[in-house]
Scaffold this motif. Sequence first.
Motif, mmCIF file in Angstrom:
data_model
loop_
_atom_site.group_PDB
_atom_site.id
_atom_site.type_symbol
_atom_site.label_atom_id
_atom_site.label_comp_id
_atom_site.label_asym_id
_atom_site.label_seq_id
_atom_site.Cartn_x
_atom_site.Cartn_y
_atom_site.Cartn_z
ATOM 1 N N LYS A 1 38.410 39.617 35.643
ATOM 2 C CA LYS A 1 38.233 40.837 36.429
ATOM 3 C C LYS A 1 39.177 40.830 37.625
ATOM 4 C CE LYS A 1 34.002 42.283 37.094
ATOM 5 N NZ LYS A 1 32.568 42.253 37.470
ATOM 6 N N LYS A 2 39.608 41.998 38.050
ATOM 7 C CA LYS A 2 40.591 42.095 39.133
ATOM 8 C C LYS A 2 40.127 42.977 40.293
ATOM 9 C CE LYS A 2 43.475 39.595 36.815
ATOM 10 N NZ LYS A 2 43.425 38.184 37.032
ATOM 11 N N ASP A 3 38.817 43.250 40.382
ATOM 12 C CA ASP A 3 38.351 44.045 41.520
ATOM 13 C C ASP A 3 38.400 43.178 42.786
ATOM 14 O OD1 ASP A 3 35.300 43.132 42.179
ATOM 15 O OD2 ASP A 3 35.779 42.913 40.054
ATOM 16 N N ALA A 4 38.363 43.811 43.932
ATOM 17 C CA ALA A 4 38.580 43.134 45.204
ATOM 18 C C ALA A 4 37.570 42.019 45.475
ATOM 19 C CB ALA A 4 38.559 44.147 46.347
ATOM 20 N N ILE A 5 36.308 42.257 45.180
ATOM 21 C CA ILE A 5 35.297 41.224 45.471
ATOM 22 C C ILE A 5 35.455 40.026 44.541
ATOM 23 C CG2 ILE A 5 32.816 40.710 45.448
ATOM 24 C CD1 ILE A 5 32.344 43.453 46.653
ATOM 25 N N THR A 6 35.759 40.275 43.288
ATOM 26 C CA THR A 6 35.975 39.168 42.358
ATOM 27 C C THR A 6 37.194 38.349 42.763
ATOM 28 O OG1 THR A 6 34.968 40.425 40.570
ATOM 29 C CG2 THR A 6 36.319 38.550 39.937
ATOM 30 N N LEU A 7 38.267 39.010 43.148
ATOM 31 C CA LEU A 7 39.457 38.285 43.614
ATOM 32 C C LEU A 7 39.150 37.480 44.872
ATOM 33 C CD1 LEU A 7 42.197 41.000 43.005
ATOM 34 C CD2 LEU A 7 41.762 38.937 41.644
ATOM 35 N N PHE A 8 38.355 38.056 45.769
ATOM 36 C CA PHE A 8 37.921 37.356 46.977
ATOM 37 C C PHE A 8 37.113 36.111 46.597
ATOM 38 C CE2 PHE A 8 34.437 37.570 50.413
ATOM 39 C CZ PHE A 8 35.090 36.662 51.243
ATOM 40 N N ALA A 9 36.163 36.262 45.703
ATOM 41 C CA ALA A 9 35.338 35.128 45.273
ATOM 42 C C ALA A 9 36.185 34.037 44.629
ATOM 43 C CB ALA A 9 34.258 35.603 44.309
ATOM 44 N N ASN A 10 37.133 34.428 43.805
ATOM 45 C CA ASN A 10 38.017 33.446 43.171
ATOM 46 C C ASN A 10 38.832 32.681 44.213
ATOM 47 O OD1 ASN A 10 37.090 34.298 40.662
ATOM 48 N ND2 ASN A 10 38.845 35.619 40.276
ATOM 49 N N ALA A 11 39.295 33.383 45.241
ATOM 50 C CA ALA A 11 40.083 32.734 46.298
ATOM 51 C C ALA A 11 39.216 31.809 47.147
ATOM 52 C CB ALA A 11 40.755 33.791 47.171
ATOM 53 N N MET B 1 30.003 32.704 44.279
ATOM 54 C CA MET B 1 30.282 31.982 43.041
ATOM 55 C C MET B 1 29.657 32.672 41.824
ATOM 56 S SD MET B 1 32.374 29.701 43.966
ATOM 57 C CE MET B 1 32.928 30.925 45.153
ATOM 58 N N THR B 2 28.672 33.529 42.052
ATOM 59 C CA THR B 2 28.066 34.266 40.934
ATOM 60 C C THR B 2 28.919 35.453 40.511
ATOM 61 O OG1 THR B 2 26.715 35.774 42.285
ATOM 62 C CG2 THR B 2 25.743 33.626 41.699
ATOM 63 N N VAL B 3 29.878 35.847 41.340
ATOM 64 C CA VAL B 3 30.723 37.003 40.998
ATOM 65 C C VAL B 3 32.160 36.600 40.644
ATOM 66 C CG1 VAL B 3 29.325 38.649 42.284
ATOM 67 C CG2 VAL B 3 31.251 37.546 43.428
ATOM 68 N N ARG B 4 32.408 35.301 40.550
ATOM 69 C CA ARG B 4 33.734 34.843 40.122
ATOM 70 C C ARG B 4 33.967 35.200 38.660
ATOM 71 N NH1 ARG B 4 33.942 29.139 39.897
ATOM 72 N NH2 ARG B 4 36.058 29.427 39.207
ATOM 73 N N ASP B 5 35.209 35.507 38.347
ATOM 74 C CA ASP B 5 35.572 35.829 36.965
ATOM 75 C C ASP B 5 37.096 35.809 36.869
ATOM 76 O OD1 ASP B 5 36.266 37.206 34.543
ATOM 77 O OD2 ASP B 5 34.304 38.171 34.570
#
Length: 74
Positions: free
Chosen positions: A17-27, A10-14
């Motif tokens: 941003k469209k990098d893989a980890i951010t997209l993973f966190a958002n999902a 949840m600290t890397v959600r954004d």
Amino acid sequence: MRRPFYHYLMTVRDPHKKDAITLFANAVYLDDGFPKQSEDYQEISHYLELNGDYLAEMTTFDLAWERYVDRNKE
């Protein structure tokens, strides 16, 4: 005591941003079944293998897990 993996994600959600980890966190944020209190790699990995249709590659999880572990060393 370290925080659950979910809290790290949840600290890397954004939304921008469209990098893989951010997209993973958002999902993961939208996944009601995600084991939110877990600190266990095997438990989360197993869950994602069965339910993580939003995760294109497990290597994304592995990289996020490494960052989570590194952050908890501090």
